[in-house]
Design an enzyme around this catalytic site. Structure first.
Site, PDB file in Angstrom:
ATOM      1  N   THR A 286      -7.525  -9.410  31.440  1.00 51.99           N
ATOM      2  CA  THR A 286      -6.213  -9.919  31.010  1.00 51.99           C
ATOM      3  C   THR A 286      -5.504  -8.986  30.023  1.00 51.99           C
ATOM      4  OG1 THR A 286      -7.290 -11.119  29.224  1.00 51.99           O
ATOM      5  CG2 THR A 286      -6.927 -12.331  31.276  1.00 51.99           C
TER       6      THR A 286
ATOM      7  N   LYS B 279     -21.871  -4.752  30.776  1.00 52.74           N
ATOM      8  CA  LYS B 279     -22.809  -5.013  31.881  1.00 52.74           C
ATOM      9  C   LYS B 279     -22.556  -4.086  33.070  1.00 52.74           C
ATOM     10  CE  LYS B 279     -21.267  -9.281  31.916  1.00 52.74           C
ATOM     11  NZ  LYS B 279     -20.430  -9.319  30.712  1.00 52.74           N
TER      12      LYS B 279
ATOM     13  N   ASP C 177     -21.721   3.878  19.484  1.00 52.78           N
ATOM     14  CA  ASP C 177     -20.814   4.953  19.038  1.00 52.78           C
ATOM     15  C   ASP C 177     -19.560   4.393  18.345  1.00 52.78           C
ATOM     16  OD1 ASP C 177     -20.510   4.095  21.870  1.00 52.78           O
ATOM     17  OD2 ASP C 177     -18.609   5.170  21.694  1.00 52.78           O
TER      18      ASP C 177
ATOM     19  N   GLN D 214     -19.648 -12.808  32.601  1.00 46.73           N
ATOM     20  CA  GLN D 214     -19.465 -13.499  31.316  1.00 46.73           C
ATOM     21  C   GLN D 214     -20.695 -13.250  30.430  1.00 46.73           C
ATOM     22  OE1 GLN D 214     -18.576 -15.706  34.351  1.00 46.73           O
ATOM     23  NE2 GLN D 214     -16.851 -14.355  34.110  1.00 46.73           N
TER      24      GLN D 214
ATOM     25  N   ASN E  73     -12.581 -13.946  36.946  1.00 45.52           N
ATOM     26  CA  ASN E  73     -12.435 -13.967  35.481  1.00 45.52           C
ATOM     27  C   ASN E  73     -13.185 -12.789  34.866  1.00 45.52           C
ATOM     28  OD1 ASN E  73     -14.843 -15.169  36.316  1.00 45.52           O
ATOM     29  ND2 ASN E  73     -14.868 -16.744  34.735  1.00 45.52           N
ATOM     30  N   ALA E  74     -14.184 -12.259  35.588  1.00 44.08           N
ATOM     31  CA  ALA E  74     -14.961 -11.118  35.102  1.00 44.08           C
ATOM     32  C   ALA E  74     -14.169  -9.824  35.260  1.00 44.08           C
ATOM     33  CB  ALA E  74     -16.266 -11.011  35.897  1.00 44.08           C
ATOM     34  N   GLY E  75     -14.451  -8.880  34.376  1.00 44.59           N
ATOM     35  CA  GLY E  75     -13.889  -7.534  34.517  1.00 44.59           C
ATOM     36  C   GLY E  75     -14.961  -6.564  34.069  1.00 44.59           C
ATOM     37  N   HIS E  76     -15.573  -5.886  35.020  1.00 40.58           N
ATOM     38  CA  HIS E  76     -16.690  -4.988  34.701  1.00 40.58           C
ATOM     39  C   HIS E  76     -16.216  -3.546  34.887  1.00 40.58           C
ATOM     40  CE1 HIS E  76     -19.838  -8.379  35.544  1.00 40.58           C
ATOM     41  NE2 HIS E  76     -18.956  -8.701  34.640  1.00 40.58           N
ATOM     42  N   THR E  77     -16.242  -2.796  33.794  1.00 38.57           N
ATOM     43  CA  THR E  77     -15.664  -1.442  33.808  1.00 38.57           C
ATOM     44  C   THR E  77     -16.733  -0.383  34.067  1.00 38.57           C
ATOM     45  OG1 THR E  77     -14.236  -2.273  32.052  1.00 38.57           O
ATOM     46  CG2 THR E  77     -14.166   0.107  32.477  1.00 38.57           C
TER      47      THR E  77
ATOM     48  N   LYS F 107     -21.244  -1.093  33.373  1.00 37.97           N
ATOM     49  CA  LYS F 107     -21.703   0.287  33.210  1.00 37.97           C
ATOM     50  C   LYS F 107     -23.223   0.384  33.370  1.00 37.97           C
ATOM     51  CE  LYS F 107     -23.074   3.490  29.826  1.00 37.97           C
ATOM     52  NZ  LYS F 107     -22.833   4.473  28.793  1.00 37.97           N
TER      53      LYS F 107
ATOM     54  N   GLY G 130     -19.486 -12.223  26.623  1.00 35.33           N
ATOM     55  CA  GLY G 130     -18.963 -11.398  27.718  1.00 35.33           C
ATOM     56  C   GLY G 130     -18.559 -10.012  27.238  1.00 35.33           C
ATOM     57  N   ASP G 131     -18.265  -9.144  28.227  1.00 33.80           N
ATOM     58  CA  ASP G 131     -17.776  -7.783  27.955  1.00 33.80           C
ATOM     59  C   ASP G 131     -18.763  -6.923  27.170  1.00 33.80           C
ATOM     60  OD1 ASP G 131     -15.449  -8.603  29.228  1.00 33.80           O
ATOM     61  OD2 ASP G 131     -14.513  -9.227  27.351  1.00 33.80           O
TER      62      ASP G 131
ATOM     63  N   THR H 203      -8.880 -17.234  31.482  1.00 34.50           N
ATOM     64  CA  THR H 203      -8.236 -16.076  32.116  1.00 34.50           C
ATOM     65  C   THR H 203      -7.213 -16.540  33.157  1.00 34.50           C
ATOM     66  OG1 THR H 203      -9.935 -15.987  33.814  1.00 34.50           O
ATOM     67  CG2 THR H 203     -10.312 -14.644  31.845  1.00 34.50           C
TER      68      THR H 203
HETATM   69  P1  GDP Z   1     -18.584  -6.034  31.079  1.00 36.80           P
HETATM   70  O1  GDP Z   1     -17.641  -7.128  31.427  1.00 36.80           O
HETATM   71  O2  GDP Z   1     -19.806  -6.541  30.383  1.00 36.80           O
HETATM   72  O3  GDP Z   1     -18.939  -5.149  32.237  1.00 36.80           O
HETATM   73  O4  GDP Z   1     -17.837  -5.127  30.022  1.00 36.80           O
HETATM   74  P2  GDP Z   1     -16.285  -4.677  30.060  1.00 36.80           P
HETATM   75  O5  GDP Z   1     -16.126  -3.627  31.088  1.00 36.80           O
HETATM   76  O6  GDP Z   1     -15.386  -5.836  30.102  1.00 36.80           O
HETATM   77  O7  GDP Z   1     -16.120  -4.093  28.592  1.00 36.80           O
HETATM   78  C1  GDP Z   1     -16.923  -3.073  28.109  1.00 36.80           C
HETATM   79  C2  GDP Z   1     -16.001  -1.916  27.684  1.00 36.80           C
HETATM   80  O8  GDP Z   1     -16.724  -1.015  26.883  1.00 36.80           O
HETATM   81  C3  GDP Z   1     -15.498  -1.107  28.862  1.00 36.80           C
HETATM   82  O9  GDP Z   1     -14.225  -0.601  28.540  1.00 36.80           O
HETATM   83  C4  GDP Z   1     -16.516   0.033  28.955  1.00 36.80           C
HETATM   84  O10 GDP Z   1     -15.955   1.217  29.533  1.00 36.80           O
HETATM   85  C5  GDP Z   1     -16.825   0.248  27.510  1.00 36.80           C
HETATM   86  N1  GDP Z   1     -18.197   0.719  27.219  1.00 36.80           N
HETATM   87  C6  GDP Z   1     -19.363   0.379  27.815  1.00 36.80           C
HETATM   88  N2  GDP Z   1     -20.396   0.951  27.173  1.00 36.80           N
HETATM   89  C7  GDP Z   1     -19.871   1.663  26.158  1.00 36.80           C
HETATM   90  C8  GDP Z   1     -20.425   2.457  25.116  1.00 36.80           C
HETATM   91  O11 GDP Z   1     -21.625   2.609  24.952  1.00 36.80           O
HETATM   92  N3  GDP Z   1     -19.541   3.025  24.228  1.00 36.80           N
HETATM   93  C9  GDP Z   1     -18.195   2.857  24.329  1.00 36.80           C
HETATM   94  N4  GDP Z   1     -17.421   3.444  23.410  1.00 36.80           N
HETATM   95  N5  GDP Z   1     -17.642   2.102  25.288  1.00 36.80           N
HETATM   96  C10 GDP Z   1     -18.470   1.519  26.178  1.00 36.80           C
HETATM   97  P1  IMO Z   2     -17.102 -10.478  31.924  1.00 38.33           P
HETATM   98  O1  IMO Z   2     -17.950 -10.695  33.149  1.00 38.33           O
HETATM   99  C1  IMO Z   2     -15.167 -12.177  28.412  1.00 38.33           C
HETATM  100  C2  IMO Z   2     -13.693 -16.260  28.733  1.00 38.33           C
HETATM  101  C3  IMO Z   2     -12.195 -16.473  28.689  1.00 38.33           C
HETATM  102  C4  IMO Z   2     -12.127 -17.856  28.085  1.00 38.33           C
HETATM  103  C5  IMO Z   2     -13.347 -18.562  28.701  1.00 38.33           C
HETATM  104  C6  IMO Z   2     -13.014 -19.391  29.930  1.00 38.33           C
HETATM  105  O2  IMO Z   2     -16.106  -9.387  32.064  1.00 38.33           O
HETATM  106  O3  IMO Z   2     -17.968 -10.345  30.715  1.00 38.33           O
HETATM  107  P2  IMO Z   2     -12.281 -18.877  32.422  1.00 38.33           P
HETATM  108  O4  IMO Z   2     -11.345 -17.846  32.994  1.00 38.33           O
HETATM  109  O5  IMO Z   2     -13.684 -18.721  32.898  1.00 38.33           O
HETATM  110  O6  IMO Z   2     -11.743 -20.252  32.567  1.00 38.33           O
HETATM  111  O7  IMO Z   2     -12.276 -18.586  30.843  1.00 38.33           O
HETATM  112  O8  IMO Z   2     -14.255 -17.529  29.058  1.00 38.33           O
HETATM  113  N1  IMO Z   2     -14.151 -15.311  29.775  1.00 38.33           N
HETATM  114  C7  IMO Z   2     -14.585 -14.087  29.503  1.00 38.33           C
HETATM  115  N2  IMO Z   2     -14.649 -13.415  28.337  1.00 38.33           N
HETATM  116  N3  IMO Z   2     -15.649 -11.622  29.541  1.00 38.33           N
HETATM  117  C8  IMO Z   2     -15.619 -12.288  30.703  1.00 38.33           C
HETATM  118  O9  IMO Z   2     -16.230 -11.835  31.824  1.00 38.33           O
HETATM  119  C9  IMO Z   2     -15.031 -13.575  30.737  1.00 38.33           C
HETATM  120  N4  IMO Z   2     -14.811 -14.488  31.711  1.00 38.33           N
HETATM  121  C10 IMO Z   2     -14.283 -15.561  31.103  1.00 38.33           C
HETATM  122  O10 IMO Z   2     -11.560 -15.514  27.886  1.00 38.33           O
HETATM  123  O11 IMO Z   2     -12.347 -17.789  26.707  1.00 38.33           O
HETATM  124 MG    MG Z   3     -15.626  -7.683  31.045  1.00 43.43          MG
END
Ligand code: GDP
Ligand code: IMO
Ligand code: MG
Length: 420
Positions: free
Chosen positions: A299, A16, A331, A222, A38-42, A18, A12-13, A129
């Site tokens: 979180t 996606k 970067d 995720q 549970n997802a957090g997409h920035t 962006k 995860g994270d 989460t």
């Molecule tokens: P997602 O859940 O897959 O959408 O990703 P998240 O938003 O949880 O986490 C990705 C983090 O990395 C966020 O804070 C984005 O703003 C940041 N991010 C995404 N792409 C880049 C990148 O190429 N460089 C940097 N430095 N940060 C990035």
């Molecule tokens: P995005 O979409 C990163 C992780 C939790 C925990 C496990 C189970 O932003 O990539 P849950 O809340 O589903 O019961 O948690 O999965 N988890 C994530 N880790 N990015 C996420 O979503 C996640 N969603 C759940 O930290 O380990």
């Molecule tokens: Mg995320």
């Protein structure tokens, strides 16, 4: 016309949100197919940061339909809050958001059940989460859950109370109780407020759209290593995060799927408990966390950091049928003298490139060392990137057998190097 899929290949994270926001103008529909708050997409739009939990990351593009598909689980309270935040910056969510009738609802006590379950596990807790994800998917597969479409039925309240009393019984078994009367009231108010937004039979909606030549991007939440079947079970989420989940989570046939974009970070992170073979417990891991601002978008928890784990990425490419790789956050490694890539695992005398069923505590990762590039990235042309970075990307392509088509070099929408 066709459905493309974008999903995370790690824990995860991967960035996606962006990338979906960047690719969105090429599509007519962006659809979430699993997961929930549970997802957090920035995303950064005009330098302002937004974190989306349930709403698809195409919402900033006015021409697009954004669908919350049947495989998703929603919490009315948090969804409404998300909608209000977006409306406060001028977005017309009533025109652009479509919620499937078949979505399962996260009830107030699902979150308590999540907390109770985690508490009962002690040191073996998943690190959830605590958004009620496990309990709501249990109710879904146990054929008990309340669907979004049910809020329009006359016996909705009755069904709610019936399920609530079942949850109360379960909480008694856990010896867990917390007053949530105020939250429950807010939850019902949110349900009423959501009735003003569009509800659809998303399987028919998408079918019609495809027949009329429209293009859909399915947005994963995720990552593959958190998939309930193929992830590091039991330290996973409760849905199918893989490309196979698109068919069941949106009601589309497999032959409609065209490209599968797999997103990876240039290194690796994980939040919550569970195996992480290439995790770094030293100052290098600390440096990645600091450079990459690796704290959870949902979180705020610090993310565990480590080197890129190729056996895990190859496993994810195989399961998802990835056709293009997207590497983000390169970067973050700009000021490293040496960068490592995990190429295989060592378990006793055995060397393997396969991700194991159980990650043995004695498992070691065999790394290949790569020189760092030690400079800021100022170009949008692949050929003008520092040679060590080009080599790093080419190594990922060669080892996975999948072309890297996009490289992300910063948080902004346009901080990208496109290769094709
Ligand atoms: P997602 O859940 O897959 O959408 O990703 P998240 O938003 O949880 O986490 C990705 C983090 O990395 C966020 O804070 C984005 O703003 C940041 N991010 C995404 N792409 C880049 C990148 O190429 N460089 C940097 N430095 N940060 C990035
Ligand atoms: P995005 O979409 C990163 C992780 C939790 C925990 C496990 C189970 O932003 O990539 P849950 O809340 O589903 O019961 O948690 O999965 N988890 C994530 N880790 N990015 C996420 O979503 C996640 N969603 C759940 O930290 O380990
Ligand atoms: Mg995320």
């Amino acid at each position: 016309m066709y459905v493309d899929v974008l999903l995370g290949l790690q824990w995860g994270d991967e960035g996606k949100g962006k990338i979906v926001d960047f690719l969105a103008p090429q599509y007519d529909i962006i659809a979430r197919f699993q997961g929930g708050p549970n997802a957090g997409h920035t995303l950064y739009v005009n330098d302002k940061k937004f974190v989306l939990h349930t709403i698809p990351s195409g919402i900033f593009h006015k021409h697009l339909a954004n669908i919350i598909g049947n495989g998703v689980v929603i919490n009315p309270t948090t969804l409404l809050q998300e909608i209000k935040n977006l409306e406060s910056v001028g977005l017309t969510i009533k025109d652009n958001l479509f919620i499937s009738r078949r979505v399962s609802l996260i009830l107030p006590l699902h979150m308590q059940l999540d907390a109770a379950s985690e508490k009962s596990k002690g040191d073996d807790k998943i690190g959830s989460t605590l958004r009620g994800i496990g309990p709501v998917y249990m109710d879904k597969t146990g054929r008990n859950s309340i669907k979004y479409g049910d809020i329009f039925l006359s016996n909705f309240k009755e069904r709610y109370l019936k399920l609530k009393s079942k949850h109360q019984e379960l909480l008694k078994l856990y010896n867990y109780s917390e007053d949530n009367a105020a939250y429950e009231e807010e939850w019902f108010k949110a349900i009423d407020a959501l009735k003003a937004y569009q509800v659809i039979d998303s399987e028919y909606y998408i079918d019609q759209a495809l027949k009329s030549g429209k293009k859909v991007l399915a947005e994963g939440a995720q990552g593959t290593m958190l998939d309930v079947d193929f992830g590091t079970y039991p330290f996973v989420t409760s849905s199918n995060t893989i490309s196979g989940g698109v068919c069941s989570g949106l009601g589309i046939a497999p032959q409609k799927i065209r490209e599968v974009y797999g997103v990876i970070k240039a290194y690796c992170t994980r939040v919550g408990s569970g195996p992480f073979p290439s995790e770094l417990h030293d100052e290098t891991g600390e440096k990645i966390r600091k450079n990459g601002h690796e704290f959870g978008a949902t979180t705020g928890r610090p993310r565990r950091c480590g080197w890129l784990d190729l056996p895990a990425v190859k496993y994810a490419c195989m399961i998802n049928g990835v056709t293009q790789l997207i590497v983000t956050k390169v970067d973050v490694l700009n000021d490293f003298e040496e960068i490592k890539i995990g190429e295989s695992y060592q378990i006793g005398n055995n060397t393997t490139e396969q991700f194991p069923y159980i990650v043995d505590p004695t498992l070691q990762v065999n790394y290949q060392s790569h020189p760092g590039w030690n400079c800021a990235l100022e170009t949008k042309e692949f050929n003008q990137l520092p040679t060590p970075l080009q080599n790093y990307i080419n190594t990922i392509s060669e080892k996975t057998g999948v072309e890297v088509s996009i490289i992300s070099t910063g948080v902004g929408r346009d901080d990208l190097v496109l290769r094709s």
